[in-house]
Structure formats: C-alpha cells, structure tokens
Design a protein around this motif. Sequence first.
Motif, short mmCIF file in Angstrom:
data_model
loop_
_atom_site.label_atom_id
_atom_site.label_comp_id
_atom_site.label_asym_id
_atom_site.label_seq_id
_atom_site.Cartn_x
_atom_site.Cartn_y
_atom_site.Cartn_z
N LEU A 311 0.83 -1.21 0.00
CA LEU A 311 0.00 0.00 0.00
C LEU A 311 0.86 1.26 0.00
N THR A 314 2.45 1.48 -3.57
CA THR A 314 1.55 1.95 -4.63
C THR A 314 1.22 3.43 -4.44
N ALA A 318 1.72 6.40 -7.18
CA ALA A 318 0.65 7.32 -7.58
C ALA A 318 0.95 8.77 -7.18
N ASP A 320 0.70 9.92 -4.36
CA ASP A 320 -0.43 10.25 -3.49
C ASP A 320 0.05 10.32 -2.04
N GLY A 324 -1.20 8.06 5.93
CA GLY A 324 -1.69 7.14 6.95
C GLY A 324 -1.20 5.73 6.71
N ARG A 325 -0.98 5.38 5.44
CA ARG A 325 -0.46 4.03 5.16
C ARG A 325 0.92 3.83 5.77
N HIS A 398 2.64 -0.70 -12.04
CA HIS A 398 2.10 -1.67 -13.00
C HIS A 398 3.20 -2.49 -13.66
N ILE B 122 -7.18 7.02 6.22
CA ILE B 122 -6.48 7.24 7.48
C ILE B 122 -6.02 8.69 7.59
N THR B 402 -3.66 -0.54 -9.68
CA THR B 402 -4.58 0.52 -10.10
C THR B 402 -5.47 0.97 -8.94
N ASN B 404 -5.05 0.73 -5.72
CA ASN B 404 -4.38 1.39 -4.60
C ASN B 404 -3.64 2.65 -5.01
N ALA B 405 -3.37 2.79 -6.30
CA ALA B 405 -2.79 4.05 -6.76
C ALA B 405 -3.88 5.11 -6.91
N ASP B 406 -5.12 4.67 -6.99
CA ASP B 406 -6.21 5.63 -7.25
C ASP B 406 -7.16 5.80 -6.09
N TYR B 407 -6.91 5.11 -4.97
CA TYR B 407 -7.94 4.97 -3.94
C TYR B 407 -8.52 6.30 -3.46
N ARG B 408 -7.64 7.30 -3.28
CA ARG B 408 -8.15 8.53 -2.68
C ARG B 408 -8.68 9.53 -3.70
#
Lengths: 409, 409
Positions: A311, A314, A318, A320, A324-325, A398, B122, B402, B404-408
């Motif tokens: 997590l 990834t 991203a 991102d 929190g992860r 990916h 989180i 995909t 987890n790279a896009d979750y938020r």
Amino acid sequence: MPVHLSAPNPADLFPVAGVRLGIAEAGVRKANRKDLTVVLLDEGASVSGVFTQNRFCAAPVQICRDHLGLGLGIRAMLINTGNANAGTGDDGLMRARSTCIALARHLNIAPEQILPFSTGVIMEPLPTDRIEAGLTAALADAQENHWARAAEAIMTTDTVPKAFSAQVQLGGATVSITGISKGAGMIRPNMATMLGFMATDANIDQALMAQLAKDLADASFNRVTIDGDTSTNDSFVVIASNKAAHAPITSFDSEDGRALKAAMLSVAQKLAQAIVRDGEGATKFITIRVEGGQTGEECRKVAYAIAHSPLVKTAFFASDPNLGRILAAVGYAGIDDLDQTLIDLYLDDVHVAVKGGRNPAYREEDGQRVMKQSEITVRVVLGRGAVADTVWTCDLSHDYVTINADYRS
Amino acid sequence: MPVHLSAPNPADLFPVAGVRLGIAEAGVRKANRKDLTVVLLDEGASVSGVFTQNRFCAAPVQICRDHLGLGLGIRAMLINTGNANAGTGDDGLMRARSTCIALARHLNIAPEQILPFSTGVIMEPLPTDRIEAGLTAALADAQENHWARAAEAIMTTDTVPKAFSAQVQLGGATVSITGISKGAGMIRPNMATMLGFMATDANIDQALMAQLAKDLADASFNRVTIDGDTSTNDSFVVIASNKAAHAPITSFDSEDGRALKAAMLSVAQKLAQAIVRDGEGATKFITIRVEGGQTGEECRKVAYAIAHSPLVKTAFFASDPNLGRILAAVGYAGIDDLDQTLIDLYLDDVHVAVKGGRNPAYREEDGQRVMKQSEITVRVVLGRGAVADTVWTCDLSHDYVTINADYRS
C-alpha cells in the motif's frame, strides 16, 4: 525507466591489476545474449564472500561456501545468467561442480580454486554442455578493462548495467576499486545481494577479508529491498589482488585502512542503490530513515515494514500523499511496546505527523509536492531512544506486475 | 472480478432475534452512498470482540476496548465508512466518543454501551456533524431483516457485499447465525479483520464470549491475507442475543456447544474467505497448506512467506507455473534449521518437487493446467513433524496497483 541511473561509461571504470574479465554468448537460455562471464585472478589474491541466508540456497552458493572454506586460493569465478541452478537437488550440485572442473582444466588449476555463480530461472537443470562449450570464447576475451562488458553480461531483468569505481591514495600508491552488480527483482538481500562483485588492487591481509565482506554488505546490499523476496542465489564477493605498491593493510582501524574501507563502502552502496534504482518497474527511489529507536534492529523492523508495504509502495507510485499508510506500517512493524503518541513523520522537509496525529500545520499540497519527486526521503522519529538506521527501496508500479507476470515467457 | 463470490440474496440471510440493523446515507466522504450503519441489540445480549494488534490502532478500536472492558452491557454498534479515524491522536478519540454520546441520547442509554467502528481513509478528521445528523435516518431504518443492506453499507473498496448465514438445532430450538464482513485491501488480520460482525440468537454465557471470539477469529480471519498490510482498524465482534428457546450454552465441550461453535466457525470462515475472494484485483483464490511442520507457528511462517511473496502472487496472476518462486519463499520463511532436501511441493494433485528438487515425473503442462484454474491449492510438505496449518490468499494483479494508486482520488 531506472531512477537516476544510466549505463556506466567504460572509460570511468578503473581496471584492477591482477583481475581480468572475459565474456561469451553461450546460449544458456536464449541465443545471442552475453550470458557467460569468467573472472580470472592472478595468484595471491585475497578473496571472501557473503551469501544468501535462504535455506533453499542454490547449488553454486553451496559450492562457493565449500571452495572458500578450503582455502586453496581462489583463481577464477564463473558466472552464468539464464538459469539459477536452484531447487535442483543433488543433480544441481553435480552440474555446478562439472562446470568448475571444465574451467579448471583450461586454467590448469584445481576445481576448488573456482567460485561458480548462477542467476536466472529456478528449478530447471543447468545446461552444462553449453556453458562448458562457451568457456573457450570467454577465456579468449579476458582483459583487465572489461568491467563494463561484465556488468552487462550478468544482467537478467536489469535494464541498465551497474558498475562503479573509486580510487584512493594509500601510502603514496593509487589504489583502484571497481565493482559490478545485478538484480532487479527477488531483492531483499539477507547477507548479500543477488550478485555483486568488487575488486581492488589494494594489499589486504586475507585474515581481514571475511569481516570486510560482511561489513560492506551490511551497510549496502543488506539495506536495500525491492519486493522483500530474498533470493536463493544472493552472493557478494570482495577481491583484493594485492598488486598495489603500498604496505599491506593489516587493520581497518589504521588511517589507510579507514580510507580504503570508506572508498570500498561508497562503491558498495552505489552498487546496492543501483539495484533499487533499476528495481523492476521502479519509478521512484525512496530512502527510509528511522530515528529515535532503542536498537538498530527495531529501526530496521520499522523501515522494512514501510519498505515492504504494497500500500505504501503503490501510494508512492501514484504520487499520493496517503501518509496514513506509512503510520499503519509503523504500527504493525512488530515493536510490541510502541507508543503511537510519541511518533513524528516527515516527508523530506515536510512535517506530516506530530505525536501520532496529523500535524495541524501540514498542508496536503506540501505532501503532494514531495510525493511527485523521483527521490524521496521518509523520516520516522520513534521517540524511544537515540539509534537510527536507513534502508533504500522503490515504489510498486504496474510494470512490476507486468515484468513478473511475463518473466519466463 | 471477485473469485466465485456473488452478492448475497437477502432471502438467504436469517434474521437474528434481538438484533436490528439500520442504514443511512450520511455523506461521510462522498454523497449518495450508504455509509452509516447502526446495529441495535436488545438488552441482555452477550458480546465480545477481538481487535487489531497494530500499535497504531484507530481511535474507535481504543474506544471499543474501553467500552467492552466496562461491562455495562453493549446495546448498539455504530459503523461508518469513508473515514478510518486512525492516526488522528487525541482529537480522534474525542470525535469517536462524541458520536457515541449522540447515539446514546437517541437510545436513552449510556455512551459506554455503544461500540463505534470506522473504516476508510487514514489520518483525516472524522466528520462527526454529518455522522450525528445521519443517526435519525439510520435508526428509523432499523429492522431485523436488514443484514444484506448492512453488508452493503460497510463496504469500501469491496466490490461485493459479504454476508452468510447458518442454522443449527440446539435442544429442539432452531438457532440462527448471521454475519457480515468488509475488507479488500490492507488485509493481513492479526487477531481480527478489517470489520466483521456476527450474531446468533443462541444463549451463550457471557463468560464464554471472549474465548469464543478469539477461537473463531484464529481459525478464520487470522488465516487470510491479501497484501500483508495489517490494518489500524481490524475488528471482529460476536454477538449472542440469548433469545432462542434452549438451555444456555455454558461450555463448548458439550454436544450442543460443539454444534453451535462449528456452525459459527463455518460462517466466520466464509466471511473471511469472502474478503480474499474479493481481494483488491484478485483473479484467483489460493489455499496454502503447509504440512509436516514441528509447530503450527512454523507452518504459518512458511504459508505467509508464500502468501506475501509478490513474485509468487504475480506468477499466479500470470498462470505461470514458475514454482521455484514458491521454493524460494519457503527458504526465506525464517526456519533456521530447515533442510531443503526433505521438502515436497504439490500444486493441487500435481507433485512438483521431491526432496527439494524437481520431480523427474513433473511435466510443465501439468503445472500449467492447475495454474490456469481460479481456485488452486499449494501444498508444501516440510518433512519435519506432524503439524499442519492453512492460510488463504489471492494473486497480485495490475488491478491491485490501479486500485491502490487511485484509492483517494
């Protein structure tokens, strides 16, 4: 695309007196690939190595340990790609020995003076006939200035050859250090990496070599991880050809000893970090520094929990700032009495979490700015003690899935 | 696409007397989503739970532990998605308590009789105002036959709601068991899963509840993993409403006790396996059974090393019988005195490795045939003892990255 890593310029790699490297295309697994390397050492070299702690270690790793233990004086290394000769049982041991015997005949030395290395697919029989047939060409190719060619010939899923050099002055003599490494997946070295070789023409007492190899590996290859998969074949070998014109190093506590070890460590760290920079599918190079621990071990537990979290990896892919992860990974790292209300988290210069909660001054755009960089330092302060440690890793993209879903096809 | 898992038919889920569930759209993170669930328990229910061992546990987990410890009698559960209220420090605890106080006012009970649960992103502040505003609608919705709606309302990255039921005869009475669960990523439960709730109308002595919850979790939620990331919010709660007309269960060694526990375990295992079947990006459901160990712990070490290896998981995704990756994971699982020459490996009925080497009778096309299935059993025989254990996991696909790279975003 590797992260800030390009192929070495052969002119930047210093030859090491007494060490010659020869390459051939033996067709181990596929045709028209440089897949066989011999490294020839003049008599009198000091050699040591550290090897994988995987209990399923490959046949060549077992043979290397045996041959180093005999102490006959190592005169050559034989390296093939395309086949790891791991998970191959007694037959694999016989095949590894057979290649040593064939090379020993060419060189008129004992087979026990040879270290064999294999890397590639696991659980398939080593094609000894093709390797033995390739020896003539590899030997004819052997030269002191072939480090860049060897770095290329030991690659598997690597996209860039990895080789670094340094020089250092010892007692008026210029000493050269050159190393190569390979590896891009199945990387979470435990004692040593997939394959790493380093040579210097410095004079180093053989009695110092085992500890030197361990110390160098511990601060370089044993601090990187790509996917947490410890390979069956990890090997790291350090060679001193003892050709340089300076008084032999008999302790690394001397001024010359410290200078030499520091130079060797800087090459070892570059080789190790290059493996991460070229990690399968890597788009980012991440330094994870954990401070304020009670022991180095607990700092590494936390650092590896972060470095191995799919997590977290990834989220880096991203860009991102889902930070929190990172805190979640700190929490499950296995420190039983960890107090979450003492923990601070930084992303480069951005102070993200204070005492286990979000820093009121933290702004999402600041986290976003750092996450977009291709080199990022995560700093966790545990608030438990004064010890720190660092590991290096990459993101999970990916392309990692693509590369590993397609590796054998 | 989840692996052999479809949404429950509400008609297949037995209501549990004394347990009502109500749903609302509170707009916790996004509008027009069922994201708030209240579970109302009649007075006199026996309740216990097990919670994450992550040291960075979320605020609601801390409150649940406190409230269960007080023993005032649990009368309600309050569950929100969209926000995990984890990594939020003291402010997070205050916000979780505030939602309990608001619900307690509606129900005219003590706030300490309520268990709060949060799941989602989180390190962001819980929007207590929206949750408290949504309570009226959730309470108005409360009915005994709303298990399927609740299973849907607790989803985050899940693609399918997860709910299972069973019935068992106890002393002439028909007892119902119904449970729901959620979770698809950040899944490597340690004591309990992301969120799992199970209720029965059976009569169970409160003194038995803590051990029952632990036993059920250990054989179900604590045996599944998706990505090895232990969540900050894992919670598993077991409720006995004590409404059924049979003599109270005072021991699980009695005939009725055994029958009830077996039925509850079968529901718990289905709930846990459903999380793996709906694992983020999962295309395959993998059972990993390790036999011939000296202890259950070493069997689990080996099983989790295989289950967490990104290389093994991508090979399953690719249907590639690259089985050396499994042997490599066995080798680094952390059993120091493992003897590789004793190890056998099976893929369903196909005998792949014998005594640590390739089985001479193994044919690649047999491995390929099994790897193409959507349900696969890996069986490792360690040859060290008589103990066995099993974990369940899934493969690692492009869609995991995909998602987890896009979750938020």
